[in-house]
Structure formats: structure tokens, C-alpha cells
Design an enzyme around this catalytic site. Sequence first.
Site, PDB file in Angstrom:
ATOM      1  N   CYS A 154      -5.141  -3.390   2.338  1.00  0.00           N
ATOM      2  CA  CYS A 154      -4.906  -3.410   3.786  1.00  0.00           C
ATOM      3  C   CYS A 154      -6.168  -3.582   4.625  1.00  0.00           C
ATOM      4  O   CYS A 154      -6.766  -4.643   4.613  1.00  0.00           O
ATOM      5  CB  CYS A 154      -4.107  -2.174   4.190  1.00  0.00           C
ATOM      6  SG  CYS A 154      -3.176  -2.469   5.725  1.00  0.00           S
ATOM      7  N   LYS A 177      -9.184   2.233  -2.121  1.00  0.00           N
ATOM      8  CA  LYS A 177      -9.448   1.556  -0.838  1.00  0.00           C
ATOM      9  C   LYS A 177     -10.817   1.953  -0.274  1.00  0.00           C
ATOM     10  O   LYS A 177     -11.094   3.147  -0.082  1.00  0.00           O
ATOM     11  CB  LYS A 177      -8.333   1.936   0.131  1.00  0.00           C
ATOM     12  CG  LYS A 177      -8.368   1.247   1.475  1.00  0.00           C
ATOM     13  CD  LYS A 177      -7.154   1.677   2.312  1.00  0.00           C
ATOM     14  CE  LYS A 177      -7.022   0.910   3.602  1.00  0.00           C
ATOM     15  NZ  LYS A 177      -5.822   1.326   4.370  1.00  0.00           N
ATOM     16  N   GLU A 230       0.856  -1.196   0.000  1.00  0.00           N
ATOM     17  CA  GLU A 230       0.000   0.000   0.000  1.00  0.00           C
ATOM     18  C   GLU A 230       0.891   1.245   0.000  1.00  0.00           C
ATOM     19  O   GLU A 230       1.954   1.259   0.632  1.00  0.00           O
ATOM     20  CB  GLU A 230      -0.853  -0.047   1.288  1.00  0.00           C
ATOM     21  CG  GLU A 230      -1.764   1.138   1.506  1.00  0.00           C
ATOM     22  CD  GLU A 230      -2.518   1.024   2.845  1.00  0.00           C
ATOM     23  OE1 GLU A 230      -2.136   0.183   3.701  1.00  0.00           O
ATOM     24  OE2 GLU A 230      -3.478   1.787   3.031  1.00  0.00           O
TER      25      GLU A 230
HETATM   26  C1  ACM Z   1      -4.010  -0.022   7.097  1.00  0.00           C
HETATM   27  O1  ACM Z   1      -5.107  -0.118   6.527  1.00  0.00           O
HETATM   28  N1  ACM Z   1      -2.977   0.554   6.516  1.00  0.00           N
HETATM   29  C2  ACM Z   1      -3.813  -0.581   8.436  1.00  0.00           C
END
Ligand code: ACM
Length: 271
Positions: free
Chosen positions: A142, A109, A38
Site C-alpha cells: 500500500c 511494510k 493488505e
Molecule cells: C495504506 O497504506 N493502507 C493507505
Amino acid sequence: MNIGLFQFAPRRGRPDENAALLEDALRASSVDLLIAPELATTGYLFLDRGELADVAEEVPGGPTAARLARACRETGRAIFFGIAERAGDRLYNAAALLTADGACVIYRKAHLFDTETLVFDRAGASTSFASIAGTNIGLMICYDWRFPEVARLLALGGADLLAHPSNLVHPHCQDAMITRALENRVFAATVNRFGSESVGGVTVQFSGRSQVVSPLGERLVTMGPEEEGVRVTAIDPALARDKQVTPRNHVLEDRRVDLWGALLNDHRSAG
Ligand code: ACM
């Protein structure tokens, strides 16, 4: 299909250096798909939205995507990497999948974590599927792991492999992804960063331990907490397409959605 996990510690605020590291890893690895963490181009913490805006890039128009798209064309490989995306006046925690034939798929995301909510915009629905070398890829980032619906929707959409760039700070995800893989009978590749960042009184330590889990819940690759570099493994999508747990149990067809209406309600009104 050969997938590579590129675990490294992105240099905060230095997209050019990180793009060079990503390009070097892609050119050096004999893979169909290289997966990177990420926010691999920028690092994770931002003092404020202005600092994020300074390093965010358009995708695919910006310099990192252009550079990596060229490397994909020249090597015949694909890369999936986290990037801070600028789209007009919006800033997204996104990941871009660039392919050898010039395609670019952007996943934004869905679930922002902690201080990300202070600087990034909340994404709507975005593309979360791609196909490479006959393997269907489901895209997530993530903290999306903590919502089993994300992996389930990807599996229902036909994903053989969950590609999961991460910057993990809590210790649970690597174990939880064994469950995500088992409950959906898919491969799951979590590619995490290592190292730490400190900005404006906030310090975050990342846990490394990137991994690939099979549809049977076995860890095929486990990287060390501070290991730097690329690990390659071969996966066979046919294994993810066999959803029979026993001759009488199909992990997707056995779902009792007739009992699950409350899943669509706000949590306070569920049963
Ligand atoms: C995250 O979503 N970077 C913990």
C-alpha cells in the site's frame, strides 16, 4: 505467468472467515500466483494495540499461514496476502508469500500510514523478493507506493512484477502506479480491498479498483470500486526485462546517480 487479483472486503476481526475466503479463492482460480489485499486476514482498523494483538498471528507458524500453505501445496499455486504478523512481542503490518514447494517469504511494510503508526511496530529491512514460474516478484504494501524509491529498488533488484497488496483510502495510487510501472518498465499489480470500516470514531472508505499495469503503462486489468472476486491475467516477464525506451535510452542505465547524492540525506539538509 498467470496472476490473479482477489479483491474483497475482509471481515474485521475474523481471521478464520478471511482465511476461508482466501483459501476458496486460491482453490477456485487457475493461477500461478494469487494476490490479495493488505491485512486481508484481519481487516484494517484496530481500536488499540491489544485488539490488534488478539488477531495477529505468527508467520508461518500461525493458523492462517498453515491453512494456506496446505492449499498451496495441494493446488501447486502461490499466494501473497496481507497479514497482521506477531513476532515475539512485535506486531507488523506484513504480507506473506507462500509457494507450492513450501517456501514462505515475509515482507513487512516499510512505510506505515496514519493510524497504523499507533498500533504496529516500525519494520526494519525485510525480504522483498521472490521468484515464481520464472518471474521475479518485488514485494511492497500500500502506502509504500508514495515513495518511488521502493519501486525503483525493486526494479534494480531485478523485479519483473511489483506485487502490491493495498487498503487504499486516497484516490491517487491507481494512477501513480502507472508511473511506477513506466519509470521502471515493470508490471505492477495493485490489489485493493473495498467497503468501509468504522472503529472508535474513525471511518475509513476503501476504493477497490484493483489493477494490473504493464511495463508500457497500459492497464491490463481494472476492477470496479465494489467488485468482489478474482480477475486473472497473463504476464510475460520478458517485456519487463526490456528496459530500452529508445535505442539510445535504457531506463535504469540512464539514471544520473552522480547528480543525486542528496537523495541519501535527511530532507531538511537537501540542497
Ligand atoms: C495504506 O497504506 N493502507 C493507505
